[in-house]
Design a protein around this motif. Sequence first.
Motif, mmCIF file in Angstrom:
data_model
loop_
_atom_site.group_PDB
_atom_site.id
_atom_site.type_symbol
_atom_site.label_atom_id
_atom_site.label_comp_id
_atom_site.label_asym_id
_atom_site.label_seq_id
_atom_site.Cartn_x
_atom_site.Cartn_y
_atom_site.Cartn_z
ATOM 1 N N TYR A 1 -4.789 5.232 -0.287
ATOM 2 C CA TYR A 1 -3.974 4.937 -1.470
ATOM 3 C C TYR A 1 -2.820 4.004 -1.105
ATOM 4 C CZ TYR A 1 -5.937 8.093 -5.028
ATOM 5 O OH TYR A 1 -6.743 8.687 -5.979
ATOM 6 N N GLU A 2 -2.169 4.269 0.039
ATOM 7 C CA GLU A 2 -1.045 3.433 0.464
ATOM 8 C C GLU A 2 -1.511 2.012 0.765
ATOM 9 O OE1 GLU A 2 0.511 5.769 3.709
ATOM 10 O OE2 GLU A 2 1.384 7.233 2.333
ATOM 11 N N ALA A 3 -2.658 1.869 1.421
ATOM 12 C CA ALA A 3 -3.191 0.536 1.720
ATOM 13 C C ALA A 3 -3.538 -0.199 0.425
ATOM 14 C CB ALA A 3 -4.415 0.654 2.633
ATOM 15 N N PHE A 4 -4.151 0.510 -0.524
ATOM 16 C CA PHE A 4 -4.492 -0.099 -1.812
ATOM 17 C C PHE A 4 -3.221 -0.588 -2.514
ATOM 18 C CE2 PHE A 4 -5.288 -0.132 -6.344
ATOM 19 C CZ PHE A 4 -6.514 -0.771 -6.434
ATOM 20 N N ALA A 5 -2.183 0.254 -2.506
ATOM 21 C CA ALA A 5 -0.933 -0.080 -3.207
ATOM 22 C C ALA A 5 -0.268 -1.319 -2.635
ATOM 23 C CB ALA A 5 0.036 1.101 -3.145
ATOM 24 N N THR A 6 -0.450 -1.570 -1.349
ATOM 25 C CA THR A 6 0.190 -2.724 -0.719
ATOM 26 C C THR A 6 -0.762 -3.911 -0.570
ATOM 27 O OG1 THR A 6 -0.305 -1.897 1.502
ATOM 28 C CG2 THR A 6 1.828 -1.263 0.525
ATOM 29 N N GLY A 7 -2.002 -3.759 -1.048
ATOM 30 C CA GLY A 7 -2.971 -4.846 -0.954
ATOM 31 C C GLY A 7 -3.515 -5.051 0.450
ATOM 32 N N ASP A 8 -3.451 -4.019 1.274
ATOM 33 C CA ASP A 8 -3.897 -4.106 2.658
ATOM 34 C C ASP A 8 -5.400 -3.836 2.740
ATOM 35 O OD1 ASP A 8 -4.354 -3.939 5.370
ATOM 36 O OD2 ASP A 8 -2.735 -2.506 5.769
#
Length: 134
Positions: free
Chosen positions: A14-21
Amino acid sequence: MAEHPHAALVRKGYEAFATGDMETLAGMMTGDCTHHSPGESQMSGHFKGRDNVLAHFGRLMELTDGTFRVEVEHIFPDGRGHVMSVHKWHGDRGDRGIEMKGGLFFTIVGDKVSDVDECVEDIDEADAFWGKAE
């Protein structure tokens, strides 16, 4: 108490998705990972293979001019290779906005996501927001 490793994996996603990673997301998926999206819109279907799943995520951003975002609310591991998450997603498309609860059911194999089943609060509303295939 420490978070279960499968819950931590999903939270990291979720964190990677939120930052576009997308590089981190790609590393968290098996090569044949499949994402199943409900409904009958242009965003519905079965996206098989890591590259197709990532392209699907890119399309979410493209159709909403980068406004698509997800806020995780709960993550529930079962300790046997499955995790359920509950979130709220938001986006703007043209002159229309949407905010809806949804969830994902993850299957984890070898500490990587192999399958994701998506559920939404209102399939008809989600379909109307995303529109038919162009």
